[in-house]
Design a protein around this motif. Structure first.
Motif, PDB file in Angstrom:
ATOM      1  N   GLY A 311      13.423 -54.149   7.702  1.00  0.00           N
ATOM      2  CA  GLY A 311      14.561 -53.436   8.266  1.00  0.00           C
ATOM      3  C   GLY A 311      15.824 -53.484   7.434  1.00  0.00           C
ATOM      4  N   GLY A 312      15.817 -54.241   6.335  1.00  0.00           N
ATOM      5  CA  GLY A 312      17.024 -54.339   5.518  1.00  0.00           C
ATOM      6  C   GLY A 312      16.856 -55.352   4.411  1.00  0.00           C
ATOM      7  N   THR A 313      17.944 -55.998   4.019  1.00  0.00           N
ATOM      8  CA  THR A 313      17.888 -56.960   2.917  1.00  0.00           C
ATOM      9  C   THR A 313      18.971 -58.010   3.065  1.00  0.00           C
ATOM     10  N   ASP A 314      18.697 -59.202   2.534  1.00  0.00           N
ATOM     11  CA  ASP A 314      19.686 -60.279   2.426  1.00  0.00           C
ATOM     12  C   ASP A 314      20.069 -60.540   0.977  1.00  0.00           C
ATOM     13  N   ASN A 315      19.384 -59.891   0.041  1.00  0.00           N
ATOM     14  CA  ASN A 315      19.613 -60.197  -1.370  1.00  0.00           C
ATOM     15  C   ASN A 315      19.822 -58.915  -2.161  1.00  0.00           C
ATOM     16  N   HIS A 316      19.242 -58.809  -3.328  1.00  0.00           N
ATOM     17  CA  HIS A 316      19.439 -57.646  -4.200  1.00  0.00           C
ATOM     18  C   HIS A 316      18.356 -56.603  -4.022  1.00  0.00           C
ATOM     19  N   LEU A 317      17.332 -56.897  -3.261  1.00  0.00           N
ATOM     20  CA  LEU A 317      16.082 -56.147  -3.285  1.00  0.00           C
ATOM     21  C   LEU A 317      15.836 -55.395  -1.984  1.00  0.00           C
ATOM     22  N   ILE A 318      15.360 -54.165  -2.120  1.00  0.00           N
ATOM     23  CA  ILE A 318      15.008 -53.310  -0.984  1.00  0.00           C
ATOM     24  C   ILE A 318      13.585 -52.805  -1.203  1.00  0.00           C
ATOM     25  N   LEU A 319      12.766 -52.874  -0.173  1.00  0.00           N
ATOM     26  CA  LEU A 319      11.392 -52.383  -0.232  1.00  0.00           C
ATOM     27  C   LEU A 319      11.239 -51.289   0.822  1.00  0.00           C
ATOM     28  N   ILE A 320      10.890 -50.090   0.362  1.00  0.00           N
ATOM     29  CA  ILE A 320      10.800 -48.919   1.240  1.00  0.00           C
ATOM     30  C   ILE A 320       9.345 -48.532   1.445  1.00  0.00           C
ATOM     31  N   ASP A 321       8.962 -48.328   2.691  1.00  0.00           N
ATOM     32  CA  ASP A 321       7.632 -47.829   3.046  1.00  0.00           C
ATOM     33  C   ASP A 321       7.741 -46.320   3.240  1.00  0.00           C
ATOM     34  N   LEU A 322       7.071 -45.561   2.385  1.00  0.00           N
ATOM     35  CA  LEU A 322       7.175 -44.102   2.418  1.00  0.00           C
ATOM     36  C   LEU A 322       6.086 -43.438   3.250  1.00  0.00           C
ATOM     37  N   THR A 323       5.334 -44.218   4.017  1.00  0.00           N
ATOM     38  CA  THR A 323       4.214 -43.650   4.775  1.00  0.00           C
ATOM     39  C   THR A 323       4.657 -42.479   5.643  1.00  0.00           C
ATOM     40  N   SER A 324       5.786 -42.605   6.310  1.00  0.00           N
ATOM     41  CA  SER A 324       6.262 -41.547   7.204  1.00  0.00           C
ATOM     42  C   SER A 324       6.792 -40.335   6.449  1.00  0.00           C
ATOM     43  N   ARG A 325       6.950 -40.464   5.131  1.00  0.00           N
ATOM     44  CA  ARG A 325       7.479 -39.354   4.338  1.00  0.00           C
ATOM     45  C   ARG A 325       6.377 -38.482   3.723  1.00  0.00           C
ATOM     46  N   ASP A 326       5.133 -38.814   3.987  1.00  0.00           N
ATOM     47  CA  ASP A 326       3.999 -38.021   3.483  1.00  0.00           C
ATOM     48  C   ASP A 326       3.971 -37.952   1.958  1.00  0.00           C
ATOM     49  N   ILE A 327       4.298 -39.065   1.325  1.00  0.00           N
ATOM     50  CA  ILE A 327       4.232 -39.136  -0.119  1.00  0.00           C
ATOM     51  C   ILE A 327       3.958 -40.581  -0.517  1.00  0.00           C
TER      52      ILE A 327
END
Length: 420
Positions: A311-327
């Motif tokens: 749901g977010g980040t506490d540091n420098h890093l973001i991980l995005i799940d693109l499953t809902s974006r159809d790509i």
């Protein structure tokens, strides 16, 4: 042009010089969001390219196997002393060539082939050298892996404890390559003590944040700490092993002669420069700005409907799940690269796609913060990422071209170390 200039290279090998200049230009004109990358200072570049590369120095300070160490010994001593002071540790070894050899030295120091070791599963955010099957660490040792909760994407220490009690590992790794949240070093330390394991904190991604006070430190909890010297620490491509006094001798013997020959003295010097920079008050401001930018970018991405692991980040890093974006992550990352936004495709927890074609993308804010971008720029970046991902789904090349032009215009206003 590249800074410092490379006139001698241009004469000796114009083809290669042209490629170096092209890479400097590419880095300058791109928004670099790869979480493991940064920009080093010109001083670090100068140290890395110095005559120190000519010298061979097997052994340690005062105990070398080659003569002519009158200058090299003080250089390595500087790097060691600065590492100890910056991180508050009793011992530092600055000779590992990179993060993976540093972790291999940990195994050599504290385990025997076939021993049980434990680390975060690679698809859940761990590292290859924490016991994954395709790594030597998963071949030579019996590896057990903990994961994250399906509902939160976070590590559940109760589950880690249960697994450790059942498997009794010799080594436990905490840390990884795609962990957006604060690592609970005290919690891992309690588990390691209970099962008699050596706790190793792999802080390769967050070392600069720790040095700058923007993330809790593992010192006092993990007796052994492994880190690279680039990423958020903004040094050259190298590594360090930090430890308490009890584990120092085993670490040093494992690095040399256990795994390596002579250290790369030009890298050691560049590490010393980076550690001096990281000890300056301005670096604390930088580390906190990295986190502030990541949080602002995460919030802006959520507002645009992206699904973020945890749901977010506490540091420098973001991980995005693109499953809902159809790509998938790979075509999204390639489209973003065409638009001048550089990041990497990445597996997400419980990914249903193949590792080489995963569902996610990973990004970080260390490099753009070095360039001087701030919280106010993050909604703009999120908008461009959103536009390009949508464009990639439908093959809208015009939008990708438009974003590329806007990226070039933005980056032109922000100086880059290593380019003038």
């Amino acid at each position: 042009m590249h800074q410092p200039p490379i006139p001698h290279l241009a004469v000796a090998d114009p083809e290669l010089a042209g490629l170096v200049e092209a890479e400097a230009t590419r880095q300058f004109s791109s928004i670099r969001l790869i979480a493991s990358e940064n920009y080093v200072s010109t001083a670090v570049l100068e140290a890395s390219g110095s005559v120190l590369t000519n010298k061979y120095s097997e052994g340690y300070v005062g105990r070398r196997y080659y003569e002519g160490q009158q200058v090299i010994d003080p250089i390595e001593t500087l790097a060691v002393d600065r590492a100890k002071a910056l991180f508050g540790v009793e011992h530092a070894n600055v000779q590992p060539y990179s993060g993976s050899p540093a972790n291999l030295a940990v195994y050599l120091a504290f385990a025997e082939p076939g021993d049980t070791v434990m680390g975060l599963s690679l698809p859940m955010g761990g590292h290859l050298t924490h016991g994954w099957s395709v790594s030597a660490t998963g071949t030579w040792f019996r590896s057990v892996r903990y994961g994250v909760r399906a509902d939160t994407g976070r590590i559940d220490l109760d589950e880690v404890r249960d697994l450790a009690l059942a498997e009794r590992p010799r080594i436990i790794f905490c840390g990884g390559t795609a962990i957006p949240r604060t690592i609970d070093f005290p919690g891992f330390a309690a588990i390691a003590r209970e099962v008699g394991a050596v706790l190793v904190a792999d802080i390769a991604h967050i070392a600069g944040l720790i040095a700058g006070g923007a993330h809790p430190s593992p010192v006092g909890h993990a007796p052994v700490i492994s880190t690279t010297t680039h990423k958020t620490l903004r040094g050259p491509r190298g590594a360090m092993l930090l430890s308490d006094a009890e584990h120092a001798t085993a670490i040093d013997k494992a690095v040399f002669p256990g795994l390596q020959g002579g250290p790369h003295n030009h890298t050691t010097a560049a590490i010393a420069v980076a550690l001096r920079e990281a000890a300056a008050p301005a670096f604390r401001d930088y580390a906190h700005a990295v986190v502030a930018n990541a949080r602002a970018l995460a919030e802006a991405l959520v507002e645009r409907g992206f699904d973020l692991v945890t749901g977010g980040t506490d540091n420098h890093l973001i991980l995005i799940d693109l499953t809902s974006r159809d790509i998938g992550g790979k075509p999204a990352a390639r489209a973003l690269d065409q638009a001048g936004i550089e990041l990497n495709y990445n597996a997400v927890p419980f990914d249903q796609r193949r590792p080489f074609d995963p569902s996610g993308i990973r990004l970080g804010t260390a490099a753009i913060t070095t360039r001087g971008l701030g919280v106010g720029h993050m909604p703009v970046l999120a908008g461009w990422i959103d536009d390009v991902v949508k464009a990639a789904v439908v093959g809208d090349t015009a939008t990708i071209t438009r974003v590329r032009e806007q990226v070039t215009e933005l980056t032109a206003a922000f100086p880059m170390p290593g380019f003038a």
